[in-house]
Scaffold this motif. Structure first.
Motif, PDB file in Angstrom:
ATOM      1  N   ASP A   1      -0.652  -1.920   3.579  1.00 33.00           N
ATOM      2  CA  ASP A   1       0.273  -2.767   2.829  1.00 33.00           C
ATOM      3  C   ASP A   1       1.486  -3.091   3.691  1.00 33.00           C
ATOM      4  N   ASP A   2       2.193  -4.125   3.289  1.00 32.03           N
ATOM      5  CA  ASP A   2       3.358  -4.531   4.075  1.00 32.03           C
ATOM      6  C   ASP A   2       4.510  -3.548   3.919  1.00 32.03           C
TER       7      ASP A   2
ATOM      8  N   GLY B   1       0.880  -9.846   1.175  1.00 30.94           N
ATOM      9  CA  GLY B   1       1.903  -9.563   2.180  1.00 30.94           C
ATOM     10  C   GLY B   1       1.431  -8.896   3.454  1.00 30.94           C
TER      11      GLY B   1
HETATM   12 MG    MG Z   1       2.630  -6.895  -1.500  1.00 29.08          MG
END
Ligand code: MG
Ligand code: IMP
Length: 182
Positions: A100-101, A42
């Motif tokens: 991270d997203d 992501g």
């Molecule tokens: Mg993820």
């Protein structure tokens, strides 16, 4: 391009503006040769834009990726984080910036931070595009850097998917129920 089923939260211009401010904060707080580890999948677009913003501020991050999974194709976390692929760079004694997203329950970042600390990283800081903590509290881990607060809704775009779809969208949007097909 926003079509039925999406409600845009953050468009391209807003995202780039916040990433520049975030890169300023990171440049002040971390060593120029930090190791940036992006959690796939992501965060890949967020990471690509952020590391170039770091370069523009004179930083030269070493970049690696790790693949973690907590979601299948559902919109609810399974609650267990699995390491599918580890980063290759030796993190011993290094300053690591985890990208991270989304910070949701915080399980993913807690797992990844512990894993890198166990491998000998000197410091592990965390940076997310979206932080759902403000919307609901009780996250198991908190982010050191976050671009935007996020409502406790399922969001897609700018790298984030629903069942492998919508990663290509240049904006972050809430996916309405009518966009969910199962
Ligand atoms: Mg993820
Ligand atoms: P946590 O472990 O509960 O903090 O969940 C974080 C992970 O879940 C992130 O790495 C995301 O990939 C995924 N995630 C959480 N919320 C969403 C969402 O609204 N859309 C897409 N992915 C999400």
């Amino acid at each position: 391009m926003t079509g039925p089923g999406f409600r845009v939260l953050y468009d391209e211009r807003m995202i780039q503006g916040r990433l520049n401010a975030l890169a300023d904060d990171i440049a002040r707080a971390m060593a120029p040769d930090l190791i940036a580890i992006a959690i796939l999948k992501g965060s890949f677009i967020f990471a690509a834009d952020l590391i170039r913003a770091l370069h523009a501020r004179g930083l030269s991050p070493h970049v690696d990726f790790m693949t973690l999974s907590s979601y299948g194709t559902a919109t609810q976390s399974s609650g267990t984080v699995t390491l599918l692929r580890d980063a290759e760079i030796d993190v011993r004694g290094q300053q690591v910036l985890l990208l991270d997203d989304i910070l949701d329950s915080g399980r993913t970042l807690a797992f990844a931070s512990r894993h890198l600390a166990d491998k000998g990283a000197a410091t592990v800081k965390t940076c997310v595009l979206l932080d759902k903590y403000a919307a609901k509290g009780n996250a198991l881990a908190k982010a050191d850097f976050a671009a935007f607060a996020c409502p406790d809704d399922f969001v897609v775009g700018y790298g984030m998917d629903y069942a492998h779809m919508y990663r290509e969208l240049p904006f972050v949007a809430v996916l309405d129920q009518k966009g969910v097909r199962d």
